[in-house]
Design a protein around this motif. Structure first.
Motif, PDB file in Angstrom:
ATOM      1  N   ARG A 105       8.368  -2.361 -12.546  1.00 28.77           N
ATOM      2  CA  ARG A 105       9.446  -2.902 -11.506  1.00 28.77           C
ATOM      3  C   ARG A 105       9.553  -4.464 -11.900  1.00 28.77           C
ATOM      4  NH1 ARG A 105       8.061  -2.395  -5.409  1.00 28.77           N
ATOM      5  NH2 ARG A 105      10.256  -3.066  -5.434  1.00 28.77           N
ATOM      6  N   ILE A 106       8.718  -5.317 -12.490  1.00 29.62           N
ATOM      7  CA  ILE A 106       8.979  -6.469 -12.993  1.00 29.62           C
ATOM      8  C   ILE A 106       9.904  -6.591 -14.138  1.00 29.62           C
ATOM      9  CG2 ILE A 106       7.797  -8.611 -14.068  1.00 29.62           C
ATOM     10  CD1 ILE A 106       5.465  -8.238 -12.714  1.00 29.62           C
ATOM     11  N   THR A 107       9.922  -5.728 -15.055  1.00 31.11           N
ATOM     12  CA  THR A 107      10.770  -5.608 -16.262  1.00 31.11           C
ATOM     13  C   THR A 107      12.209  -5.185 -15.758  1.00 31.11           C
ATOM     14  OG1 THR A 107      10.159  -3.284 -16.893  1.00 31.11           O
ATOM     15  CG2 THR A 107       9.071  -5.135 -18.029  1.00 31.11           C
ATOM     16  N   LYS A 108      12.464  -4.461 -14.502  1.00 30.21           N
ATOM     17  CA  LYS A 108      13.628  -4.190 -14.170  1.00 30.21           C
ATOM     18  C   LYS A 108      14.343  -5.188 -13.059  1.00 30.21           C
ATOM     19  CE  LYS A 108      13.039   0.952 -14.338  1.00 30.21           C
ATOM     20  NZ  LYS A 108      12.762   2.106 -13.336  1.00 30.21           N
ATOM     21  N   LEU A 109      13.410  -6.292 -13.063  1.00 27.18           N
ATOM     22  CA  LEU A 109      13.778  -7.400 -12.358  1.00 27.18           C
ATOM     23  C   LEU A 109      13.895  -7.004 -10.900  1.00 27.18           C
ATOM     24  CD1 LEU A 109      16.647  -9.207 -14.224  1.00 27.18           C
ATOM     25  CD2 LEU A 109      14.286  -9.410 -14.270  1.00 27.18           C
ATOM     26  N   GLU A 110      13.208  -6.236 -10.383  1.00 27.01           N
ATOM     27  CA  GLU A 110      13.122  -5.690  -8.781  1.00 27.01           C
ATOM     28  C   GLU A 110      12.366  -6.624  -8.162  1.00 27.01           C
ATOM     29  OE1 GLU A 110      13.860  -0.698  -9.610  1.00 27.01           O
ATOM     30  OE2 GLU A 110      11.898  -1.416  -8.757  1.00 27.01           O
ATOM     31  N   ILE A 111      11.133  -6.991  -8.815  1.00 25.98           N
ATOM     32  CA  ILE A 111      10.163  -7.921  -8.023  1.00 25.98           C
ATOM     33  C   ILE A 111      10.016  -8.923  -9.318  1.00 25.98           C
ATOM     34  CG2 ILE A 111       9.475  -6.444  -6.526  1.00 25.98           C
ATOM     35  CD1 ILE A 111       6.901  -5.902  -8.269  1.00 25.98           C
ATOM     36  N   MET A 112       9.481 -10.086  -8.607  1.00 27.61           N
ATOM     37  CA  MET A 112       8.714 -11.103  -9.484  1.00 27.61           C
ATOM     38  C   MET A 112       7.325 -10.818  -9.805  1.00 27.61           C
ATOM     39  SD  MET A 112      11.429 -13.014  -9.797  1.00 27.61           S
ATOM     40  CE  MET A 112      10.733 -14.690 -10.251  1.00 27.61           C
ATOM     41  N   LYS A 123      -2.814   2.656 -13.328  1.00 28.12           N
ATOM     42  CA  LYS A 123      -1.420   3.442 -13.229  1.00 28.12           C
ATOM     43  C   LYS A 123      -0.819   2.315 -12.292  1.00 28.12           C
ATOM     44  CE  LYS A 123       0.403   7.741 -12.110  1.00 28.12           C
ATOM     45  NZ  LYS A 123       0.038   8.944 -11.514  1.00 28.12           N
ATOM     46  N   PHE A 124      -1.212   1.891 -11.135  1.00 33.30           N
ATOM     47  CA  PHE A 124      -0.575   1.305 -10.339  1.00 33.30           C
ATOM     48  C   PHE A 124      -0.017  -0.066 -10.975  1.00 33.30           C
ATOM     49  CE2 PHE A 124      -0.800  -1.883  -6.571  1.00 33.30           C
ATOM     50  CZ  PHE A 124       0.431  -1.639  -6.053  1.00 33.30           C
ATOM     51  N   PHE A 125      -0.872  -0.919 -11.874  1.00 32.29           N
ATOM     52  CA  PHE A 125      -0.582  -2.022 -12.287  1.00 32.29           C
ATOM     53  C   PHE A 125       0.559  -1.667 -13.329  1.00 32.29           C
ATOM     54  CE2 PHE A 125      -1.105  -4.754 -16.210  1.00 32.29           C
ATOM     55  CZ  PHE A 125      -1.316  -6.175 -15.381  1.00 32.29           C
ATOM     56  N   HIS A 126       0.658  -0.639 -14.003  1.00 31.61           N
ATOM     57  CA  HIS A 126       1.894  -0.416 -15.039  1.00 31.61           C
ATOM     58  C   HIS A 126       3.141  -0.107 -13.968  1.00 31.61           C
ATOM     59  CE1 HIS A 126      -1.050   1.212 -18.287  1.00 31.61           C
ATOM     60  NE2 HIS A 126      -1.129  -0.224 -18.313  1.00 31.61           N
ATOM     61  N   ALA A 127       2.829   0.646 -12.992  1.00 30.29           N
ATOM     62  CA  ALA A 127       4.081   0.654 -12.188  1.00 30.29           C
ATOM     63  C   ALA A 127       4.722  -0.449 -11.550  1.00 30.29           C
ATOM     64  CB  ALA A 127       3.708   1.649 -10.904  1.00 30.29           C
ATOM     65  N   LEU A 128       3.919  -1.596 -11.171  1.00 34.68           N
ATOM     66  CA  LEU A 128       4.411  -3.012 -11.000  1.00 34.68           C
ATOM     67  C   LEU A 128       5.072  -3.660 -12.219  1.00 34.68           C
ATOM     68  CD1 LEU A 128       1.180  -3.955  -8.688  1.00 34.68           C
ATOM     69  CD2 LEU A 128       3.396  -3.737  -7.958  1.00 34.68           C
ATOM     70  N   ARG A 129       4.396  -3.422 -13.340  1.00 33.01           N
ATOM     71  CA  ARG A 129       5.075  -4.145 -14.539  1.00 33.01           C
ATOM     72  C   ARG A 129       6.438  -3.643 -14.794  1.00 33.01           C
ATOM     73  NH1 ARG A 129       1.225  -3.698 -19.501  1.00 33.01           N
ATOM     74  NH2 ARG A 129       2.013  -1.703 -19.500  1.00 33.01           N
ATOM     75  N   PHE A 156       0.983  -1.119   0.027  1.00 30.14           N
ATOM     76  CA  PHE A 156       0.117   0.023   0.081  1.00 30.14           C
ATOM     77  C   PHE A 156       0.910   1.309  -0.040  1.00 30.14           C
ATOM     78  CE2 PHE A 156      -3.270   3.009   1.015  1.00 30.14           C
ATOM     79  CZ  PHE A 156      -4.258   2.492   0.356  1.00 30.14           C
ATOM     80  N   LEU A 157       2.007   1.173   0.765  1.00 27.10           N
ATOM     81  CA  LEU A 157       2.752   2.461   0.743  1.00 27.10           C
ATOM     82  C   LEU A 157       3.561   2.616  -1.051  1.00 27.10           C
ATOM     83  CD1 LEU A 157       4.577   4.417   2.047  1.00 27.10           C
ATOM     84  CD2 LEU A 157       6.519   2.730   2.322  1.00 27.10           C
ATOM     85  N   HIS A 158       3.571   1.737  -1.726  1.00 20.05           N
ATOM     86  CA  HIS A 158       4.068   1.670  -2.989  1.00 20.05           C
ATOM     87  C   HIS A 158       2.822   2.341  -3.925  1.00 20.05           C
ATOM     88  CE1 HIS A 158       5.304  -0.272  -7.086  1.00 20.05           C
ATOM     89  NE2 HIS A 158       5.496   0.874  -6.956  1.00 20.05           N
ATOM     90  N   PHE A 159       1.827   1.797  -3.540  1.00 21.20           N
ATOM     91  CA  PHE A 159       0.492   2.336  -4.477  1.00 21.20           C
ATOM     92  C   PHE A 159       0.104   3.728  -3.892  1.00 21.20           C
ATOM     93  CE2 PHE A 159      -4.291   2.920  -3.898  1.00 21.20           C
ATOM     94  CZ  PHE A 159      -4.506   2.645  -5.181  1.00 21.20           C
ATOM     95  N   SER A 160       0.275   4.173  -2.683  1.00 23.60           N
ATOM     96  CA  SER A 160       0.213   5.578  -2.369  1.00 23.60           C
ATOM     97  C   SER A 160       1.424   6.359  -2.919  1.00 23.60           C
ATOM     98  CB  SER A 160      -0.043   5.921  -0.970  1.00 23.60           C
ATOM     99  OG  SER A 160       1.054   5.244  -0.122  1.00 23.60           O
ATOM    100  N   ASP A 161       2.543   6.008  -3.092  1.00 27.81           N
ATOM    101  CA  ASP A 161       3.463   6.783  -3.768  1.00 27.81           C
ATOM    102  C   ASP A 161       3.176   6.785  -5.106  1.00 27.81           C
ATOM    103  OD1 ASP A 161       5.202   7.001  -1.289  1.00 27.81           O
ATOM    104  OD2 ASP A 161       6.265   5.283  -1.805  1.00 27.81           O
ATOM    105  N   VAL A 162       2.884   5.883  -5.818  1.00 30.55           N
ATOM    106  CA  VAL A 162       2.481   5.979  -7.164  1.00 30.55           C
ATOM    107  C   VAL A 162       1.397   7.289  -7.304  1.00 30.55           C
ATOM    108  CG1 VAL A 162       1.532   4.600  -9.306  1.00 30.55           C
ATOM    109  CG2 VAL A 162       3.222   3.727  -8.066  1.00 30.55           C
TER     110      VAL A 162
END
Length: 429
Positions: free
Chosen positions: A198-205, A190-196, A167-173
């Motif tokens: 991070r996935i492409t940058k290999l920060e999260i799975m 918009k949040f979905f795109h922010a997560l995507r 939720f912190l990530h969500f509110s930051d976005v």
């Protein structure tokens, strides 16, 4: 709720004495309100809703030392509107409605202007609360108190941390000062795109991103319920999911466990409790946290069939209700608990134990592949039962999984479980 009904000129009223616990905050002796109907069934239905409304009002007065808050005023207005079979709408929303709906609302107050509260409720005179994203997580902890009942401090930490991070990530976005009431599908995307990203940058799975979406959705749904916000957040998150790769832990081969891990001095560099945890997992398939959480009374060695009893107790919840089970001790697990009859005392945190053992396996070349971990023993245990064609119900009961189909009866006896475990037990001689 018939105790609170009275009739006057054929019309039913809700009437209740103000209870003692709130008398210092509510000076009235009785609460009385017209239910606007002569039909008894309808009056009972409305009185139940009205009683819910008035009790919430009294609880709010007690919580806030006699002072009603804007948030409470709004929640109560929503509840009270239901007693008139109406959905609460703000004055602006009502003014934009078709003329017949406006006339219908006005008729409620023109027939019987019983109080200023009724006028505000029907005509939208109570302002909707402004809930900021930055305030949501603290509200969520309060609203979710029932979800952490009986959990230990460590279990609560592990439950809260990923939800708080998501939720912190969500509110930051979206911005911490954005109102929950203003959220739209575009914000969730918009949040979905922010997560995507991070996935492409290999920060999260992808699996982590999907969990984040689920956590945020759950928090927003809870906040909406708590604040009577009329937004379907489940719909806003619909069909938003990332494709996950199959990253299932690789199971050990049974021969490898038998001839490498459990025999000789392969594990001699581990402390006794860590070594016994490996042995215990090998022939029970139990989770690390379940084994470490056992109390002395949960380890039964002096019976015809020795067993462990994985069960919840104060400040120790299980992962799922199906995790509650008894597992007979055979082979490596019986050896482990004969050495630790009082249970594990060195490790009270399963993560610490797992990290220490996985590090040892890695540094001593005891991992056949990078995907093998201590938890792989649980996967191996299930495979071994499948290999001998054990019934699915037996496997589910031993693993602590939900049994397929409806559950009837008390489950299988220890004797029957032991029959199957004896067939796969590791030989330590």
């Amino acid at each position: 709720m018939t105790d609170y009904l009275m009739q006057r000129k054929g019309v039913y009223y809700y009437r209740r004495r103000v209870p003692e616990y709130v008398a210092e905050f509510d000076a009235r002796k009785f609460v009385r309100s017209s239910l606007g109907t002569k039909d008894r069934r309808e009056a009972i239905r409305k009185s139940i809703i009205h009683n819910d409304f008035i009790e919430e009002y009294w609880r709010s007065l007690v919580r806030h030392n006699g002072q009603a808050t804007p948030e409470t005023d709004y929640k109560l207005a929503v509840k009270r509107a239901r007693t008139f079979s109406l959905n609460y709408r703000s004055a602006v929303e009502i003014s934009a409605a078709p003329i017949e709906r406006i006339v219908n609302r006005i008729s409620f107050v023109s027939e019987d202007i019983e109080s200023e509260g009724k006028v505000k409720t029907v005509l939208g005179g109570v302002e909707k609360p402004k809930v900021l994203l930055k305030d949501c997580i603290e509200q969520y902890w309060v609203a979710s108190a029932d979800k952490i009942l009986n959990k230990s401090d460590d279990q609560i930490r592990k439950w809260k941390n990923p939800r708080s991070a998501a939720f912190l990530h969500f509110s930051d976005v979206l911005g911490k000062d954005k109102l929950v009431q203003d959220l739209e599908r575009a914000d969730i995307i918009k949040f979905f795109h922010a997560l995507r990203e991070r996935i492409t940058k290999l920060e999260i799975m992808a699996a982590t991103a999907n969990k984040s979406l689920g956590y945020v959705k759950d928090i927003l749904c809870s906040i909406a319920i708590e604040n009577e916000i009329d937004i379907n957040f489940k719909f806003l998150f619909e069909e938003l999911k990332f494709k996950e790769k199959n990253n299932t832990r690789q199971p050990f081969e049974a021969n490898y466990i038998q001839n490498t891990l459990l025999k000789g001095d392969a594990l001699s560099g581990l402390n006794d409790e860590a070594r016994m945890l490996v042995f215990a997992m090998s022939d029970t398939g139990a989770r690390e946290s379940e084994l470490i959480g056992l109390r002395a009374q949960d380890i039964v060695l002096n019976s015809e069939i020795p067993f462990i009893w994985i069960q919840p107790y104060e400040n120790h919840a299980l992962k799922t209700p199906h995790s509650h089970r008894k597992i007979p001790l055979v082979g490596a697990s019986l050896y482990a608990f004969k050495n630790l009859p009082l249970g594990f005392s060195r490790y009270r945190n399963a993560d610490v134990a797992s990290s220490a053992i996985n590090k040892y396996l890695r540094e001593n070349d005891l991992k056949p592949s990078p995907s093998h971990t201590l938890y792989s023993l649980r996967h191996t245990f299930k495979d071994r039962l499948r290999d001998i064609e054990a019934p699915e119900e037996i496997i589910d009961e031993l693993m602590g999984h939900k049994t397929r189909g409806p559950k009837y009866g008390r489950g299988h006896l220890l004797e029957k479980k032991k029959e199957w475990l004896d067939k796969i037990a590791f030989d330590l001689h």
